[in-house]
Design an enzyme around this catalytic site. Structure first.
Site, PDB file in Angstrom:
ATOM      1  CE  LYS A 142      -5.745   5.031 -15.473  1.00 25.53           C
ATOM      2  NZ  LYS A 142      -5.153   5.241 -14.139  1.00 25.53           N
ATOM      3  CG  ASN A 143      -3.988   1.607 -13.970  1.00 25.30           C
ATOM      4  OD1 ASN A 143      -3.792   2.813 -14.175  1.00 25.30           O
ATOM      5  ND2 ASN A 143      -5.088   1.155 -13.416  1.00 25.30           N
ATOM      6  CB  CYS A 170      -9.668   9.063  -9.163  1.00 26.46           C
ATOM      7  SG  CYS A 170      -9.602   9.005 -10.949  1.00 26.46           S
ATOM      8  NE  ARG A 176      -6.182   6.426  -5.114  1.00 28.99           N
ATOM      9  CZ  ARG A 176      -6.096   6.507  -6.447  1.00 28.99           C
ATOM     10  NH1 ARG A 176      -6.572   7.565  -7.063  1.00 28.99           N
ATOM     11  NH2 ARG A 176      -5.502   5.540  -7.135  1.00 28.99           N
ATOM     12  CG  ASP A 183      -9.465   0.499 -11.428  1.00 30.65           C
ATOM     13  OD1 ASP A 183      -8.288   0.335 -11.768  1.00 30.65           O
ATOM     14  OD2 ASP A 183      -9.786   1.090 -10.373  1.00 30.65           O
ATOM     15  NE  ARG A 226      -6.565  10.965 -14.168  1.00 27.44           N
ATOM     16  CZ  ARG A 226      -6.328  10.746 -12.866  1.00 27.44           C
ATOM     17  NH1 ARG A 226      -7.162  11.212 -11.954  1.00 27.44           N
ATOM     18  NH2 ARG A 226      -5.263  10.067 -12.488  1.00 27.44           N
TER      19      ARG A 226
HETATM   20  C1  EPZ Z   1      -3.766   1.246  -8.608  1.00 26.62           C
HETATM   21  O1  EPZ Z   1      -3.847   2.330  -7.685  1.00 26.62           O
HETATM   22  C2  EPZ Z   1      -4.495   1.720  -9.854  1.00 26.62           C
HETATM   23  N1  EPZ Z   1      -3.840   2.909 -10.383  1.00 26.62           N
HETATM   24  C3  EPZ Z   1      -5.943   2.074  -9.514  1.00 26.62           C
HETATM   25  O2  EPZ Z   1      -6.599   2.409 -10.735  1.00 26.62           O
HETATM   26  C4  EPZ Z   1      -6.622   0.837  -8.920  1.00 26.62           C
HETATM   27  O3  EPZ Z   1      -7.930   1.172  -8.514  1.00 26.62           O
HETATM   28  C5  EPZ Z   1      -5.818   0.332  -7.715  1.00 26.62           C
HETATM   29  O4  EPZ Z   1      -4.446   0.089  -8.100  1.00 26.62           O
HETATM   30  C6  EPZ Z   1      -6.396  -0.944  -7.148  1.00 26.62           C
HETATM   31  O5  EPZ Z   1      -6.416  -1.929  -8.130  1.00 26.62           O
HETATM   32  C7  EPZ Z   1      -2.694   2.767 -11.087  1.00 26.62           C
HETATM   33  O6  EPZ Z   1      -2.191   1.672 -11.271  1.00 26.62           O
HETATM   34  C8  EPZ Z   1      -2.082   4.026 -11.616  1.00 26.62           C
HETATM   35  P1  EPZ Z   1      -3.464   0.422  -4.212  1.00 26.62           P
HETATM   36  P2  EPZ Z   1      -2.984   2.292  -6.307  1.00 26.62           P
HETATM   37  O7  EPZ Z   1      -2.188   0.892  -3.675  1.00 26.62           O
HETATM   38  O8  EPZ Z   1      -1.689   1.661  -6.565  1.00 26.62           O
HETATM   39  C9  EPZ Z   1      -4.844   1.684   0.152  1.00 26.62           C
HETATM   40  C10 EPZ Z   1      -7.873   3.724 -12.211  1.00 26.62           C
HETATM   41  O9  EPZ Z   1      -9.065   4.046 -12.242  1.00 26.62           O
HETATM   42  N2  EPZ Z   1      -3.436   2.032   0.357  1.00 26.62           N
HETATM   43  O10 EPZ Z   1      -3.615  -1.011  -4.616  1.00 26.62           O
HETATM   44  O11 EPZ Z   1      -3.025   3.634  -5.719  1.00 26.62           O
HETATM   45  C11 EPZ Z   1      -5.520   2.641  -0.825  1.00 26.62           C
HETATM   46  O12 EPZ Z   1      -5.973   3.790  -0.145  1.00 26.62           O
HETATM   47  C12 EPZ Z   1      -7.112   3.755 -10.899  1.00 26.62           C
HETATM   48  O13 EPZ Z   1      -7.199   3.345 -13.210  1.00 26.62           O
HETATM   49  C13 EPZ Z   1      -3.021   2.423   1.629  1.00 26.62           C
HETATM   50  O14 EPZ Z   1      -3.810   2.481   2.568  1.00 26.62           O
HETATM   51  O15 EPZ Z   1      -3.904   1.311  -5.454  1.00 26.62           O
HETATM   52  C14 EPZ Z   1      -6.653   1.813  -1.372  1.00 26.62           C
HETATM   53  O16 EPZ Z   1      -7.723   1.859  -0.470  1.00 26.62           O
HETATM   54  C15 EPZ Z   1      -7.982   4.204  -9.731  1.00 26.62           C
HETATM   55  N3  EPZ Z   1      -1.724   2.745   1.815  1.00 26.62           N
HETATM   56  C16 EPZ Z   1      -6.076   0.399  -1.389  1.00 26.62           C
HETATM   57  O17 EPZ Z   1      -4.942   0.412  -0.501  1.00 26.62           O
HETATM   58  C17 EPZ Z   1      -0.800   2.693   0.791  1.00 26.62           C
HETATM   59  O18 EPZ Z   1       0.380   2.987   1.027  1.00 26.62           O
HETATM   60  C18 EPZ Z   1      -5.596  -0.050  -2.768  1.00 26.62           C
HETATM   61  O19 EPZ Z   1      -4.610   0.848  -3.180  1.00 26.62           O
HETATM   62  C19 EPZ Z   1      -1.245   2.303  -0.482  1.00 26.62           C
HETATM   63  C20 EPZ Z   1      -2.562   1.969  -0.681  1.00 26.62           C
END
Ligand code: EPZ
Length: 422
Positions: free
Chosen positions: A22-23, A116, A121, A306, A403
């Site tokens: 998915k990701n 989610c 986020r 995850d 999802r």
């Molecule tokens: C990706 O989300 C994945 N989703 C998530 O999987 C996964 O949990 C996450 O990476 C971490 O590995 C997809 O790839 C579609 P991040 P993403 O940006 O890109 C903070 C699942 O269950 N952050 O690495 O949104 C954020 O709030 C999903 O498959 C900021 O503060 O994750 C979080 O606390 C859930 N500002 C942390 O960083 C930003 O601009 C990690 O977020 C971006 C992120």
């Protein structure tokens, strides 16, 4: 799917086949916007996040046709840069379209993304990076308005190895003027997959999988055919289910290197976990597992957030006290309440100063009950717990699981579970 019904307590035996990631597919769909030629991706999972992403892309004028697990994307008639379809609020990955649309149109309008409910986020890292690349951004009427005269390559140091921000920068940099260097980039396998397809399309991206990624902007990209990598979180979910229920399960298409730390933890808990030569992993559990003193979720190659809820389900039955620290999201222990309804002993302490912890004291068994899912990976954790619990478990709000899991009920039926959707 409204609910999942499980009569648990029986070990699982047989084979489980892992589908596409998915990701990985979500940013790869965005990458298709970089070319007017057709891109065909095989091994695409039939999950609702892909459906929602395609809804949004069709609103932009993109043609998407699927046949089985193969998807062909045609962006030759893309005519709209307003990513404001009502589906944007449903999935987080809609934000990944921003980089590609800006690259293609030099402008974009996008409603704030959803996803989610596991934390705030924000998308500040995405937007800060685009500003460094020469994009003007303002927030008006609940939408992000982005505009640039010239998207320029530059050096970007991420404050945190954000997966989405890394992907978005790669997609924008793919058509920027000059070279972009990302430092403190995310290292997930899904970033490597994105690099691979962009290079297949004629791009020049290097370093994905490490903390430093270099992208040379190109004017044109061509179509290609690409086979999607397997979903490491689905693979890990299946491995952990075998740990919770006992039995002997062969998980095929598991790409062990994508789950190296999980495999190590499974062995430390006392289950047999053998990596076979054909990208399969065999999990055999016959005796009660041991607790794990401390697990901290971290960016790849650390323990993946995850898989944190799913691991918590397994530790509910392990012998001893385990502590999980959730370092990525501020509210990702939502499975704990339902697990306690099944008889688990979990104490969650969660605040922004001391951090977010779950202390799990293993119990001898779980008993079926009616419980409630809250998000994709919470629901996966509740399925694992329901499979291990004695008696009947009904998981309400089960729809979240579609999802990210193509047919989780069918997959577990195939290894002897008494499970059905209703
Ligand atoms: C990706 O989300 C994945 N989703 C998530 O999987 C996964 O949990 C996450 O990476 C971490 O590995 C997809 O790839 C579609 P991040 P993403 O940006 O890109 C903070 C699942 O269950 N952050 O690495 O949104 C954020 O709030 C999903 O498959 C900021 O503060 O994750 C979080 O606390 C859930 N500002 C942390 O960083 C930003 O601009 C990690 O977020 C971006 C992120």
């Amino acid at each position: 799917m409204n609910a999942i019904n499980i009569n648990g307590g029986t070990p699982l035996y047989g084979e489980m086949i892992v589908g596409g990631s998915k990701n990985a597919i979500l940013p790869i769909l965005a990458a298709c916007i970089l070319t007017d030629e057709k891109v065909t991706v095989t091994n695409v999972p039939k999950i609702t996040d892909v459906d929602d992403m395609l809804y949004i892309m069709r609103d932009l004028g993109v043609k998407a046709t699927s046949s089985g697990h193969s998807l062909t994307i045609d962006c030759s008639n893309i005519c709209n840069y307003r990513i404001s379809n009502q589906h944007v609020g449903k999935i987080r990955s809609s934000v990944i379209l921003l980089g590609a649309v800006i690259a293609r149109f030099s402008c974009a309008i996008m409603a704030h993304p959803g996803g989610c409910d596991i934390g705030a986020r924000p998308i500040d890292m995405h937007l800060d990076a685009f500003r460094q690349m020469g994009v003007e951004i303002r927030y008006e009427n609940d939408c992000w308005l982005c505009n640039t005269n010239k998207l320029k390559g530059t050096s970007i140091a991420l404050p945190f190895p954000s997966v989405g921000a890394t992907e978005n920068i790669i997609l924008a940099a793919a058509m920027a003027n000059g070279e972009t260097i990302i430092t403190n980039a995310a290292r997930e396998p899904e970033i490597v997959a994105l690099q691979d397809i962009i290079n297949l399309m004629g791009g020049d991206v290097k370093g994905a999988g490490t903390s430093t990624i270099r992208i040379i902007g190109k004017k044109r990209y061509h179509g290609c055919e690409y086979t999607l990598i397997p979903d490491r979180i689905v693979a890990g979910t299946y491995m952990l289910a075998a740990c919770a229920t006992g039995g002997d399960v062969l998980i095929k298409n598991a790409v062990p290197s994508h789950n190296a730390l999980l495999i190590d933890h499974i062995k430390r808990m006392g289950a047999d976990c053998n990596v076979l030569s054909d990208n399969s992993v065999r999990v055999h559990k016959s005796k009660r597992l041991c607790a794990i003193d401390y697990v901290n979720t971290l960016p790849f190659p650390g323990f993946p957030t995850d898989l944190q809820p799913q691991l918590m389900s397994v530790l509910c039955l392990a012998n001893g006290r385990s502590v999980i620290r959730e370092s990525i999201y501020e509210s990702r222990f939502k499975a704990a309440q339902s697990l306690c309804s099944l008889g688990a002993d979990i104490k969650v302490t969660s605040n922004d100063t001391d951090g977010h912890y779950a202390v799990i004291n293993g119990v001898n068994d779980l008993k079926g009950a009616e419980i409630f899912g809250t998000d994709l990976r919470c629901n996966a954790a509740l399925v694992i717990a329901g499979l291990a619990a004695h008696g009947n478990t009904r998981i309400n709000n089960a729809h979240f699981i579609s999802r990210g899991y193509e047919d989780i009920v069918g997959a577990f039926l195939n290894v002897g579970a008494d499970i059905s959707e209703c």
